[in-house]
Design a protein around this motif. Structure first.
Motif, PDB file in Angstrom:
ATOM      1  N   UNK A  36      38.950  45.187  38.991  1.00 37.02           N
ATOM      2  CA  UNK A  36      40.073  44.611  38.029  1.00 37.02           C
ATOM      3  C   UNK A  36      39.240  44.542  36.329  1.00 37.02           C
ATOM      4  N   UNK A  37      40.355  43.840  35.869  1.00 33.42           N
ATOM      5  CA  UNK A  37      40.074  43.587  34.752  1.00 33.42           C
ATOM      6  C   UNK A  37      39.105  42.465  33.813  1.00 33.42           C
ATOM      7  N   UNK A  38      38.459  42.144  32.922  1.00 35.23           N
ATOM      8  CA  UNK A  38      37.431  40.920  33.012  1.00 35.23           C
ATOM      9  C   UNK A  38      38.620  40.425  32.882  1.00 35.23           C
ATOM     10  N   UNK A  39      38.082  38.956  33.843  1.00 35.72           N
ATOM     11  CA  UNK A  39      38.403  37.908  33.741  1.00 35.72           C
ATOM     12  C   UNK A  39      39.584  37.329  34.899  1.00 35.72           C
ATOM     13  N   UNK A  40      39.659  38.163  35.860  1.00 37.48           N
ATOM     14  CA  UNK A  40      40.692  37.885  36.652  1.00 37.48           C
ATOM     15  C   UNK A  40      40.414  38.014  38.192  1.00 37.48           C
ATOM     16  N   UNK A  41      38.645  36.935  38.108  1.00 42.14           N
ATOM     17  CA  UNK A  41      38.710  36.376  38.896  1.00 42.14           C
ATOM     18  C   UNK A  41      37.526  37.110  40.530  1.00 42.14           C
ATOM     19  N   UNK A  42      37.120  38.841  39.776  1.00 39.64           N
ATOM     20  CA  UNK A  42      36.085  38.912  40.570  1.00 39.64           C
ATOM     21  C   UNK A  42      35.168  38.607  41.081  1.00 39.64           C
ATOM     22  N   UNK A  43      34.388  37.795  40.354  1.00 41.34           N
ATOM     23  CA  UNK A  43      32.980  37.533  41.264  1.00 41.34           C
ATOM     24  C   UNK A  43      33.548  36.613  41.989  1.00 41.34           C
ATOM     25  N   UNK A  44      34.418  35.511  41.301  1.00 41.74           N
ATOM     26  CA  UNK A  44      35.449  34.123  41.838  1.00 41.74           C
ATOM     27  C   UNK A  44      35.734  34.608  43.758  1.00 41.74           C
ATOM     28  N   UNK A  45      36.432  35.119  43.434  1.00 39.84           N
ATOM     29  CA  UNK A  45      37.219  36.399  44.839  1.00 39.84           C
ATOM     30  C   UNK A  45      35.929  36.628  45.463  1.00 39.84           C
ATOM     31  N   UNK A  46      34.498  36.793  44.717  1.00 46.80           N
ATOM     32  CA  UNK A  46      33.804  37.745  45.844  1.00 46.80           C
ATOM     33  C   UNK A  46      32.671  36.635  46.818  1.00 46.80           C
ATOM     34  N   UNK A  47      32.512  35.375  46.228  1.00 51.36           N
ATOM     35  CA  UNK A  47      32.052  34.258  46.194  1.00 51.36           C
ATOM     36  C   UNK A  47      32.596  33.704  47.513  1.00 51.36           C
ATOM     37  N   UNK A  48      34.146  33.895  47.208  1.00 49.92           N
ATOM     38  CA  UNK A  48      35.472  33.205  48.488  1.00 49.92           C
ATOM     39  C   UNK A  48      34.792  33.811  49.513  1.00 49.92           C
ATOM     40  N   UNK A  49      34.803  35.203  49.314  1.00 54.88           N
ATOM     41  CA  UNK A  49      34.609  36.008  50.325  1.00 54.88           C
ATOM     42  C   UNK A  49      33.707  36.054  51.126  1.00 54.88           C
ATOM     43  N   UNK A  50      32.550  35.952  50.226  1.00 59.32           N
ATOM     44  CA  UNK A  50      30.979  35.544  51.243  1.00 59.32           C
ATOM     45  C   UNK A  50      31.026  34.517  52.277  1.00 59.32           C
ATOM     46  N   UNK A  51      31.295  33.417  51.375  1.00 57.25           N
ATOM     47  CA  UNK A  51      31.379  32.484  52.344  1.00 57.25           C
ATOM     48  C   UNK A  51      32.550  32.301  53.269  1.00 57.25           C
ATOM     49  N   UNK A  52      33.015  32.947  53.152  1.00 60.62           N
ATOM     50  CA  UNK A  52      34.228  32.799  54.240  1.00 60.62           C
ATOM     51  C   UNK A  52      33.740  33.662  55.864  1.00 60.62           C
ATOM     52  N   UNK A  53      32.753  34.784  55.254  1.00 61.99           N
ATOM     53  CA  UNK A  53      32.131  35.742  56.098  1.00 61.99           C
ATOM     54  C   UNK A  53      31.501  34.565  56.710  1.00 61.99           C
ATOM     55  N   UNK A  54      30.436  34.013  55.729  1.00 65.93           N
ATOM     56  CA  UNK A  54      29.103  33.544  56.488  1.00 65.93           C
ATOM     57  C   UNK A  54      29.264  31.903  56.963  1.00 65.93           C
TER      58      UNK A  54
END
Length: 334
Positions: A36-54
């Motif tokens: 995704x383009x810069x600013x589209x929330x990739x890092x934030x969504x990745x953190x959400x997904x990591x939290x969900x997995x753990x």
């Protein structure tokens, strides 16, 4: 800047639902590419997904945010999570080797291990090939998340071994809201939201004196060219041409000019339309009342033609002189 789950759902509703469905069905893959383009929330969504997995107590495909794992993911202190960023210009093979070594060692804790490679397109060839071998033969319960703005720059063999998650551009209304929360006026936020899809770049543009000057000059031209083309040409000579250093500067000014006429067309069709220049709404309504759709269409075509001529290295002064004449007449280039 987008942190809460509600904000992420508004920012990337399709991606968020896709990841929640993956979790709900227990189909967590061993590798993902978030593009995704810069600013589209990739890092934030990745953190959400990591939290969900753990997460120890997920509910309705949402992490609890209160368990030990959620808190450690949030603070960046979970021992089973590793982040890799470029070391200088590239991600180097030594970094990937260290990553693999950490991922294959017996963990401090049981459970899934997760690694996030930021700007994954910056991996050099050796690093890419080393990672590829690990992706082909993952060791245990390991999940990779590769973040990139340049999907095509990642080796096709790596692409084929990862699930591709495509992020959408930020919705304009949400981008404007975020820019306002960072202190921009609604008018400036509306303008920069048409030039960039990134909150960070939008803030930088709004603070750039040259951008503010370009915006001011464009608005002055739109008002002046209808009344007196000679005055418009003086603005071109005194305020436009002296500030053109790069071709991109010229293109940006023409884009801003085109957006102004697009505003007028939109308002003529619907007086309640959202604008690139909301501070000019009253003036645009006046111009819309005294212009036909044909005239406005011809004026927009003239700007588009001028933009094409920039790429052909046409003399800038001559190009703008012709453009001002065409804007006044409302006719397109022959």
């Amino acid at each position: 800047m987008f942190e809460t789950i509600d904000e992420l759902m508004k920012l990337q509703p399709i991606v968020m639902k896709q990841l929640q469905m993956i979790f709900e069905k227990g189909r967590i893959a061993h590798a993902y590419i978030f593009e995704g383009e810069k600013g589209t929330g990739k890092k934030e969504v990745a953190k959400f997904f990591i939290k969900l997995m753990l997460c120890l107590n997920p509910s309705k495909n949402v992490p609890c945010e209160t368990c030990r794992n959620c808190k450690r993911v949030e603070s960046g202190n979970h021992p089973n999570i590793l982040h890799i960023e470029p070391d200088g210009q590239f991600i180097k093979v030594e970094q990937i080797r260290d990553l693999i070594s950490n991922m294959t060692r017996t963990g401090i804790e049981e459970g899934r291990k997760i690694y996030v490679i930021h700007q994954a397109d910056k991996m050099n060839i050796a690093a890419s090939n080393t990672l590829l071998k690990f992706l082909e033969e993952p060791d245990g319960q390991v999940t990779a998340i590769l973040l990139t703005e340049q999907y095509q720059s990642i080796l096709p063999t790596i692409q084929s071994r990862c699930q591709h998650i495509k992020f959408s551009s930020i919705p304009k209304d949400l981008l404007i809201q975020q820019l306002q929360q960072q202190g921009l006026t609604f008018s400036m936020a509306s303008t920069v939201s048409q030039v960039t899809n990134s909150v960070e770049k939008g803030l930088a543009l709004a603070q750039d004196e040259q951008f503010a000057l370009a915006r001011k000059t464009v608005l002055k031209l739109v008002e002046t060219v209808r009344k007196n083309v000679n005055e418009a040409l003086l603005i071109v000579y005194d305020e436009w041409l002296p500030n053109l250093k790069e071709k991109s500067d010229f293109e940006l000014r023409l884009d801003l000019l085109l957006l102004a006429y697009r505003d007028i067309v939109a308002i003529k069709a619907n007086p309640e339309s959202a604008c690139t220049y909301p501070d000019m709404m009253d003036r645009w309504k006046e111009i819309a009342l005294t212009s036909t759709f044909e005239q406005l269409s011809n004026q927009m075509q003239a700007i588009l033609q001028a933009r094409q001529n920039v790429g052909r290295n046409m003399n800038r002064t001559l190009l703008l002189e012709q453009l001002m004449l065409k804007l006044q007449e409302g006719y397109s280039f022959v």
